[in-house]
Design a protein around this motif. Structure first.
Motif, PDB file in Angstrom:
ATOM      1  N   LEU A 142      59.118  51.617  60.435  1.00  0.00           N
ATOM      2  CA  LEU A 142      58.954  52.741  61.357  1.00  0.00           C
ATOM      3  C   LEU A 142      59.463  54.018  60.689  1.00  0.00           C
ATOM      4  O   LEU A 142      60.665  54.308  60.690  1.00  0.00           O
ATOM      5  N   ALA A 143      58.554  54.774  60.113  1.00  0.00           N
ATOM      6  CA  ALA A 143      58.893  56.044  59.476  1.00  0.00           C
ATOM      7  C   ALA A 143      58.017  57.123  60.093  1.00  0.00           C
ATOM      8  O   ALA A 143      56.797  57.126  59.900  1.00  0.00           O
ATOM      9  N   GLY A 144      58.641  58.005  60.867  1.00  0.00           N
ATOM     10  CA  GLY A 144      57.875  59.050  61.524  1.00  0.00           C
ATOM     11  C   GLY A 144      58.638  59.653  62.681  1.00  0.00           C
ATOM     12  O   GLY A 144      59.867  59.584  62.751  1.00  0.00           O
ATOM     13  N   LEU A 145      57.892  60.231  63.582  1.00  0.00           N
ATOM     14  CA  LEU A 145      58.446  60.951  64.730  1.00  0.00           C
ATOM     15  C   LEU A 145      57.885  60.375  66.018  1.00  0.00           C
ATOM     16  O   LEU A 145      56.668  60.285  66.193  1.00  0.00           O
ATOM     17  N   TYR A 146      58.779  59.967  66.917  1.00  0.00           N
ATOM     18  CA  TYR A 146      58.394  59.618  68.286  1.00  0.00           C
ATOM     19  C   TYR A 146      58.678  60.830  69.155  1.00  0.00           C
ATOM     20  O   TYR A 146      59.809  61.344  69.171  1.00  0.00           O
ATOM     21  N   VAL A 147      57.670  61.324  69.865  1.00  0.00           N
ATOM     22  CA  VAL A 147      57.846  62.528  70.666  1.00  0.00           C
ATOM     23  C   VAL A 147      57.142  62.361  72.005  1.00  0.00           C
ATOM     24  O   VAL A 147      56.026  61.849  72.073  1.00  0.00           O
ATOM     25  N   ARG A 148      57.837  62.783  73.056  1.00  0.00           N
ATOM     26  CA  ARG A 148      57.290  62.675  74.407  1.00  0.00           C
ATOM     27  C   ARG A 148      57.404  64.002  75.136  1.00  0.00           C
ATOM     28  O   ARG A 148      58.382  64.736  74.985  1.00  0.00           O
ATOM     29  N   ASN A 149      56.400  64.309  75.947  1.00  0.00           N
ATOM     30  CA  ASN A 149      56.315  65.569  76.675  1.00  0.00           C
ATOM     31  C   ASN A 149      56.677  65.345  78.139  1.00  0.00           C
ATOM     32  O   ASN A 149      56.611  64.219  78.653  1.00  0.00           O
ATOM     33  N   GLY A 150      57.024  66.429  78.830  1.00  0.00           N
ATOM     34  CA  GLY A 150      57.308  66.346  80.255  1.00  0.00           C
ATOM     35  C   GLY A 150      57.539  67.719  80.844  1.00  0.00           C
ATOM     36  O   GLY A 150      57.619  68.729  80.141  1.00  0.00           O
ATOM     37  N   SER A 151      57.637  67.751  82.152  1.00  0.00           N
ATOM     38  CA  SER A 151      57.823  68.993  82.897  1.00  0.00           C
ATOM     39  C   SER A 151      59.306  69.301  83.017  1.00  0.00           C
ATOM     40  O   SER A 151      60.074  68.493  83.551  1.00  0.00           O
ATOM     41  N   SER A 175      51.254  73.165  79.488  1.00  0.00           N
ATOM     42  CA  SER A 175      51.200  72.240  78.346  1.00  0.00           C
ATOM     43  C   SER A 175      52.320  71.213  78.434  1.00  0.00           C
ATOM     44  O   SER A 175      53.048  70.956  77.469  1.00  0.00           O
ATOM     45  N   ASN A 176      52.441  70.571  79.581  1.00  0.00           N
ATOM     46  CA  ASN A 176      53.621  69.758  79.873  1.00  0.00           C
ATOM     47  C   ASN A 176      53.342  68.279  80.121  1.00  0.00           C
ATOM     48  O   ASN A 176      54.225  67.561  80.585  1.00  0.00           O
ATOM     49  N   VAL A 177      52.133  67.819  79.801  1.00  0.00           N
ATOM     50  CA  VAL A 177      51.787  66.442  80.162  1.00  0.00           C
ATOM     51  C   VAL A 177      51.827  65.492  78.974  1.00  0.00           C
ATOM     52  O   VAL A 177      52.479  64.465  79.012  1.00  0.00           O
ATOM     53  N   SER A 178      51.113  65.801  77.919  1.00  0.00           N
ATOM     54  CA  SER A 178      50.963  64.831  76.844  1.00  0.00           C
ATOM     55  C   SER A 178      51.335  65.426  75.499  1.00  0.00           C
ATOM     56  O   SER A 178      51.368  66.644  75.308  1.00  0.00           O
ATOM     57  N   ALA A 179      51.612  64.538  74.576  1.00  0.00           N
ATOM     58  CA  ALA A 179      51.679  64.852  73.150  1.00  0.00           C
ATOM     59  C   ALA A 179      50.655  63.961  72.473  1.00  0.00           C
ATOM     60  O   ALA A 179      50.521  62.787  72.816  1.00  0.00           O
ATOM     61  N   PHE A 180      49.903  64.517  71.519  1.00  0.00           N
ATOM     62  CA  PHE A 180      48.921  63.700  70.815  1.00  0.00           C
ATOM     63  C   PHE A 180      48.776  64.215  69.392  1.00  0.00           C
ATOM     64  O   PHE A 180      49.164  65.342  69.071  1.00  0.00           O
ATOM     65  N   LEU A 193      50.226  67.730  65.240  1.00  0.00           N
ATOM     66  CA  LEU A 193      50.845  67.400  66.519  1.00  0.00           C
ATOM     67  C   LEU A 193      50.508  68.462  67.552  1.00  0.00           C
ATOM     68  O   LEU A 193      50.668  69.661  67.296  1.00  0.00           O
ATOM     69  N   PHE A 194      50.059  68.003  68.734  1.00  0.00           N
ATOM     70  CA  PHE A 194      49.663  68.908  69.805  1.00  0.00           C
ATOM     71  C   PHE A 194      50.303  68.475  71.122  1.00  0.00           C
ATOM     72  O   PHE A 194      50.660  67.307  71.313  1.00  0.00           O
ATOM     73  N   THR A 195      50.407  69.437  72.037  1.00  0.00           N
ATOM     74  CA  THR A 195      50.722  69.141  73.428  1.00  0.00           C
ATOM     75  C   THR A 195      49.584  69.657  74.295  1.00  0.00           C
ATOM     76  O   THR A 195      48.859  70.578  73.913  1.00  0.00           O
ATOM     77  N   SER A 196      49.439  69.043  75.457  1.00  0.00           N
ATOM     78  CA  SER A 196      48.388  69.461  76.376  1.00  0.00           C
ATOM     79  C   SER A 196      48.868  69.281  77.800  1.00  0.00           C
ATOM     80  O   SER A 196      49.747  68.467  78.080  1.00  0.00           O
ATOM     81  N   GLY A 197      48.277  70.049  78.697  1.00  0.00           N
ATOM     82  CA  GLY A 197      48.543  69.911  80.120  1.00  0.00           C
ATOM     83  C   GLY A 197      47.277  69.525  80.846  1.00  0.00           C
ATOM     84  O   GLY A 197      46.313  69.038  80.249  1.00  0.00           O
ATOM     85  N   GLU A 198      47.264  69.762  82.118  1.00  0.00           N
ATOM     86  CA  GLU A 198      46.064  69.469  82.901  1.00  0.00           C
ATOM     87  C   GLU A 198      45.040  70.585  82.777  1.00  0.00           C
ATOM     88  O   GLU A 198      43.841  70.339  82.772  1.00  0.00           O
ATOM     89  N   ILE A 199      45.534  71.798  82.685  1.00  0.00           N
ATOM     90  CA  ILE A 199      44.678  72.985  82.625  1.00  0.00           C
ATOM     91  C   ILE A 199      45.118  73.838  81.430  1.00  0.00           C
ATOM     92  O   ILE A 199      46.305  74.004  81.184  1.00  0.00           O
ATOM     93  N   HIS A 210      53.803  61.677  78.832  1.00  0.00           N
ATOM     94  CA  HIS A 210      53.155  60.912  77.768  1.00  0.00           C
ATOM     95  C   HIS A 210      53.686  61.258  76.382  1.00  0.00           C
ATOM     96  O   HIS A 210      54.100  62.386  76.114  1.00  0.00           O
ATOM     97  N   ALA A 211      53.601  60.249  75.481  1.00  0.00           N
ATOM     98  CA  ALA A 211      54.214  60.325  74.158  1.00  0.00           C
ATOM     99  C   ALA A 211      53.184  60.039  73.075  1.00  0.00           C
ATOM    100  O   ALA A 211      52.072  59.579  73.334  1.00  0.00           O
ATOM    101  N   THR A 212      53.601  60.289  71.829  1.00  0.00           N
ATOM    102  CA  THR A 212      52.796  59.940  70.666  1.00  0.00           C
ATOM    103  C   THR A 212      53.716  59.611  69.503  1.00  0.00           C
ATOM    104  O   THR A 212      54.931  59.863  69.551  1.00  0.00           O
ATOM    105  N   TRP A 213      53.121  59.056  68.460  1.00  0.00           N
ATOM    106  CA  TRP A 213      53.833  58.720  67.234  1.00  0.00           C
ATOM    107  C   TRP A 213      53.173  59.471  66.094  1.00  0.00           C
ATOM    108  O   TRP A 213      51.950  59.403  65.915  1.00  0.00           O
TER     109      TRP A 213
END
Length: 503
Positions: A93-102, A161-166, A172-178, A492-495
């Motif tokens: 496991l070499a990398g970044l775990y990142v999770r988004n939220g409000s 931009s508070n829902v997901s990371a992908f 690396l990006f973040t996104s919301g609903e709108i 939601h999170a991403t690696w």
């Protein structure tokens, strides 16, 4: 008679140029403790639901549930390179775990779904937890210091931009609903800026893009407050937007997710409709459960247009999240976490059930069937092996959703076997709960890898990053990383793999 949609000019006129009632778009701008049994206890579909062993969380006083306990926002941005680790972090496991939220900068908000985006990330390398940091996403709204009501109609760069990371193409990006997505630096989680695909994106982008594991193409969509209400997009493996197609629907409805197979795009339109008249009047949640609007599922080829889509009417329900979809001959199989209704009972709706849809595409008309896979164990916020997106698969990883009429209550994690329709259950223990579980592959087998989750410890009012071995899912974590900052319940999170990240 079906209500005609209000256009942008009419809305701005009734809303006073956008300043009145625009704070009433809470669910438009995202998504998405107690005593426990022994840590590592497992469960199957024939066992008592683990949620029955958890006392319901009580909401105290007049403070909204999304501002209490571990839903409450944190104030500080923290960075640390000194992290306590219990167990052993796998060197694979070499990398970044990142999770988004409000996480509202002001410390208060009108709903859990409304707040400035904040990411929490942990870097792993050489079997060590190198660093932790949490950072606000520096959106236009964050930089202005104002709220959505001060900024105008949500969309483009106006969103949380508070829902997901992908990730896509190592970025690396973040996104919301709108609104548009934002790009972040994997190195320090700082915001690089709004990302509109070199000016080619002219609609919203919702929070659940899908990367085709064979082509590397990014398939995504956005729904709008005004026409066009639904638009499908494709970016190539290098991140260039190469296809956009408007899809005709009758109203602006909350379409949070969709699915792909190796050849299909699957949309669903359920009757959670936006009522702009309510928004203009300042209603706090301008969505209406309107079953008379109907519900339908649409199928079209990857890269298709509105001319290619076929729809089938289905019973009203609501789905935030799909687990996966794949082709089975003439049938498309879609596994989802399904609610009976939405915004009619409880903080969101009734507890979700695991369903399997089958859509037969052989005839002139689509044929639809719906099977309830699991009604007693409630699960949502799914992940799966990213190499199996749109392909036949066996395992899904989901958070336990504890039925509570007063708040959204999370629990442990499930590993669901879609071949045997049984589950393994990871119980974080008394006074602990998990957030979404993200599967990260490290070997060739579908479940050869690890599941990451942030876990809240109510006893110390703090959080840990847990790393679970997917092939020994109910056991104790292989590693627990104590964090210097509480991580509020989020989405939601991403690696970001270290060897693929673009700095």
């Amino acid at each position: 008679m079906q209500q005609r949609p209000m256009n942008r000019r009419q809305f701005l006129t009734r809303a006073g140029g956008g300043a009145v009632g625009l704070a009433a778009f809470p669910s438009l701008l995202t998504a998405c403790g107690g005593s426990g049994t022994e840590v590592g206890a497992s469960a199957s579909s024939t066992a008592a639901a683990p949620s029955t062993t958890r006392a319901l969380i009580e909401v105290a006083g007049d403070t909204p549930w999304w501002l209490q306990g571990n839903f409450a926002p944190v104030v500080d941005e923290v960075a640390s390179t000194s992290l306590k680790v219990t167990g052993s972090i796998p060197e694979a496991l070499a990398g970044l775990y990142v999770r988004n939220g409000s996480n509202s900068r002001a410390g208060t908000s009108g709903h859990w779904f409304v707040g400035d985006g904040m990411v929490h990330g942990v870097h792993l390398e050489d079997g060590q937890a190198r660093s932790y940091a949490n950072r606000w996403v520096h959106t236009t709204l964050f930089e202005s210091g104002g709220g959505i009501a001060d900024a105008g109609v949500p969309g483009a760069d106006i969103g949380y931009s508070n829902v997901s990371a992908f990730t896509h193409n190592g970025r690396l990006f973040t996104s919301g609903e709108i609104g548009f997505p934002y790009e972040l630096s994997p190195g320090d989680l700082s915001t690089i800026g709004v990302h509109d695909f070199a000016g080619k994106l002219d609609t919203n982008m919702t929070a659940h893009p899908k990367v085709d594991p064979e082509t590397g193409e990014l398939h995504f969509f956005g729904y709008g407050l005004f026409e066009p209400f639904l638009t499908y997009h494709v970016a190539d493996a290098q991140g260039q937007l190469i296809h956009s197609a408007q899809i005709e629907v009758g109203r602006s409805t909350m379409v949070h997710d969709f699915a792909i197979t190796d050849r299909d795009v699957v949309f669903w339109e359920f009757p959670v409709v936006l009522d702009l008249s309510l928004a203009a009047e300042g209603t706090s949640l301008p969505f209406r459960w309107e079953p008379e609007y109907g519900a339908r599922i649409g199928v079209m080829p990857l890269g298709g247009t509105n001319a290619d889509i076929r729809w089938v009417e289905v019973p009203p329900a609501y789905v935030f999240h799909s687990i996966n979809a794949f082709r089975d001959g003439d049938e498309i199989v879609v596994d989802v976490s399904q609610f009976e209704t939405m915004f009619e009972a409880g903080p969101l709706g009734q507890a979700p059930e695991l369903h399997r849809w089958r859509i037969n595409t052989a005839g002139k008309e689509l044929a639809f069937s719906d099977e309830t896979l699991e009604a007693d164990l409630h699960m949502d916020l799914p992940s799966r092996d990213p190499r199996r997106v749109g392909r036949p698969y066996r395992y899904g990883y989901m958070i336990e959703a504890v039925a509570n009429p007063d708040t959204v209550q999370l629990g442990g994690l499930y590993k669901h076997d879609f071949d045997t329709f049984t589950q393994e259950y990871f119980n974080p223990g008394a006074d602990r709960v998990c957030d979404e579980g993200l599967f990260v592959p490290t070997g060739d087998a579908e479940d050869d890898g690890y599941v990451f989750t942030y876990s809240y410890n109510a006893e110390r009012d703090g959080s840990d990053l847990l790393i679970l071995a997917a092939q020994d899912f109910a056991a104790e974590p292989v590693a627990t990383i104590e964090l210097p900052q509480r991580v509020p319940h989020g989405f939601h999170a991403t690696w970001v793999a270290a060897d693929k990240a673009v700095s």
